[in-house]
Design a protein around this motif. Structure first.
Motif, PDB file in Angstrom:
ATOM      1  N   TYR A   1      -5.754   6.025  -0.531  1.00 38.45           N
ATOM      2  CA  TYR A   1      -7.142   5.170   0.361  1.00 38.45           C
ATOM      3  C   TYR A   1      -7.278   4.383  -1.589  1.00 38.45           C
ATOM      4  O   TYR A   1      -8.138   3.837  -1.367  1.00 38.45           O
ATOM      5  CB  TYR A   1      -7.943   5.516   0.970  1.00 38.45           C
TER       6      TYR A   1
ATOM      7  N   ASP B   1      -5.753   2.075  -3.180  1.00 34.33           N
ATOM      8  CA  ASP B   1      -5.935   0.665  -2.578  1.00 34.33           C
ATOM      9  C   ASP B   1      -7.753  -0.013  -2.413  1.00 34.33           C
ATOM     10  O   ASP B   1      -7.575  -1.092  -2.016  1.00 34.33           O
ATOM     11  CB  ASP B   1      -5.922   1.261  -0.439  1.00 34.33           C
ATOM     12  N   LEU B   2      -8.358   0.934  -2.348  1.00 35.18           N
ATOM     13  CA  LEU B   2     -10.058  -0.138  -2.489  1.00 35.18           C
ATOM     14  C   LEU B   2      -9.743  -0.362  -3.887  1.00 35.18           C
ATOM     15  O   LEU B   2     -10.975  -1.795  -3.619  1.00 35.18           O
ATOM     16  CB  LEU B   2     -10.827   1.324  -2.445  1.00 35.18           C
TER      17      LEU B   2
ATOM     18  N   LEU C   1      -0.095   3.927   1.775  1.00 32.61           N
ATOM     19  CA  LEU C   1      -0.357   5.015   2.498  1.00 32.61           C
ATOM     20  C   LEU C   1       0.535   4.957   3.750  1.00 32.61           C
ATOM     21  O   LEU C   1       1.260   6.053   3.707  1.00 32.61           O
ATOM     22  CB  LEU C   1      -1.393   4.031   3.406  1.00 32.61           C
TER      23      LEU C   1
ATOM     24  N   SER D   1       0.829  -1.432  -0.493  1.00 28.68           N
ATOM     25  CA  SER D   1      -0.428  -0.131   0.364  1.00 28.68           C
ATOM     26  C   SER D   1       0.762   1.160  -0.478  1.00 28.68           C
ATOM     27  O   SER D   1       1.945   1.348   0.307  1.00 28.68           O
ATOM     28  CB  SER D   1      -0.832  -0.333   1.475  1.00 28.68           C
TER      29      SER D   1
ATOM     30  N   PHE E   1      -3.763  11.680   1.057  1.00 26.52           N
ATOM     31  CA  PHE E   1      -3.759  10.073   1.653  1.00 26.52           C
ATOM     32  C   PHE E   1      -5.226   9.303   0.950  1.00 26.52           C
ATOM     33  O   PHE E   1      -5.583   8.288   0.579  1.00 26.52           O
ATOM     34  CB  PHE E   1      -4.860  10.728   3.076  1.00 26.52           C
ATOM     35  N   MET E   2      -6.528  10.462   0.341  1.00 30.20           N
ATOM     36  CA  MET E   2      -7.139   9.744  -0.423  1.00 30.20           C
ATOM     37  C   MET E   2      -7.264   9.376  -1.206  1.00 30.20           C
ATOM     38  O   MET E   2      -7.952   8.644  -1.897  1.00 30.20           O
ATOM     39  CB  MET E   2      -8.681  11.185  -0.108  1.00 30.20           C
TER      40      MET E   2
END
Length: 369
Positions: free
Chosen positions: A346, A349-350, A40, A38, A342-343
């Motif tokens: 994210y 990642d989703l 993040l 990831s 971050f979004m």
């Protein structure tokens, strides 16, 4: 008194649970591999490094290379010994012999260099993190320009002459001080990507932007929109729309005009309900909202197996507790930048998940033996 005793084949039960345990271990292993890859963790490392450099007074130009953070362990000591910043003027970074790309970076720049007027053959501008406030009218001479990246500056307005850039495909004017967008931008009919995020004061977009029929990406997050601009609803090719961090209280009933929409980010607004028309967006695959105020959500959205519905809860930490008033705006920009990165990570990642992360209830399985 007699009793009926139901006897099961223990070997079958054992085989069933061994199979379930095996699948569970495979799922856990796959999840661990996903977390390790990831982005993040990398973002967290980069921001911690940037904070350390700032505390030590090291200019950003030293640890950013072509827009990427260099997190080598020995860079802090190397920068202190070999810093080449002088009073003669800021160094102009250029990509490796890329004659059609212009790059300008650093807070020492307060205006564009004069020699730029002679390079009308350029196809890309990348002017970032400067103190430049004005984009000159001579930009209309750059007829070959396809990418105009002027993010993270101090720009207060865009010139009407920007409408002369008939070949422009990408415009990134995020993290500036814009309040209005010139209607002439609607003449750039080849535009595919428009990013106006984090200007904080844009309240509306001109209707003339309805001409941008090839736009697939629009980001107007972190501004002061009280409703979705009419022109956006007429961008028939739009696939990604981010209007988070605004003052939206409701969504228009004709939002289903955006038939190609795949990603819709609505979090950090004041929405209390989601209209049924959202269920008509057949290609919608990701919907992100804030959950505190929502009281009405169409069940078809939550039950749609092809749609990843994400409800976010805002952090309980009050960002207004910052005591440094002079740096409040700058801190707000940095927070918005971090949240956007971050979004972005994210959402990526989703896309790699099979299902959307959600709360689950304990399920008990009882066997009668």
């Amino acid at each position: 008194m007699t009793f009926e005793v139901i006897v099961f084949d223990i070997s079958q039960i054992r085989g069933l649970w061994e199979t379930r345990v095996k699948k569970y271990k495979q799922k856990i292993k796959k999840e661990q591999e996903r977390i390790e890859s990831s982005a993040l963790q990398k973002i967290k490392q980069e921001w911690s490094f940037m904070l350390e450099c700032r505390n030590k007074g090291i200019p950003q130009a030293e640890y950013l290379k072509n827009g990427f953070v260099d997190t080598e362990l020995n860079i802090l000591e190397t920068i202190k010994k070999n810093s080449h910043i002088t009073k003669e003027g800021p160094p102009l970074k250029k990509k490796e012999e890329k004659a059609f790309i212009f790059e300008l970076y650093g807070e020492d720049w307060e205006e564009l260099p004069d020699y730029l007027k002679e390079k009308t053959h350029l196809k890309e501008w990348h002017v970032n993190k400067t103190r430049i406030q004005i984009i000159p009218a001579y930009i209309q001479m750059f007829q070959e320009l396809k990418v105009l990246d002027i993010s993270q500056n101090k720009i207060t307005s865009l010139p009407p002459e920007i409408g002369c850039l008939e070949n422009l495909k990408e415009l990134n004017a995020s993290f500036n001080n814009l309040k209005n967008i010139p209607p002439e931008l609607g003449n750039c009919e080849k535009l595919e990507k428009l990013d106006l995020s984090a200007n904080f004061d844009i309240e509306e977009l001109p209707f003339e932007l309805s001409n941008l029929k090839k736009v697939t990406f629009v980001d107007v997050s972190a501004n002061k929109f009280s409703s979705i601009p009419i022109c956006v609803l007429r961008m028939s090719s739009l696939q990604w729309f981010d209007t988070s961090g605004n003052n939206l209280k409701d969504l228009p009933q004709d939002i289903d005009r955006l038939e190609e929409l795949k990603t819709l980010l609505l979090h950090k607004n004041e929405l209390t309900y989601l209209p049924m028309e959202l269920t008509n967006l057949c290609k919608l695959r990701l919907l992100v909202v804030s959950g505190e105020s929502l009281v009405e959500i169409p069940s078809a959205l939550v039950e749609n197996p092809s749609l990843k519905y994400v409800k976010l809860l805002d952090s309980p930490i009050d960002g207004s507790l910052c005591s440094d008033v002079e740096n409040k705006d700058e801190n707000n920009r940095e927070r918005q930048q971090f949240e956007k990165e971050f979004m972005k990570a994210y959402i990526k990642d989703l896309s790699e998940r099979e299902t959307t992360p959600s709360y689950t209830t304990k399920v008990s399985l009882s066997l009668q033996i």
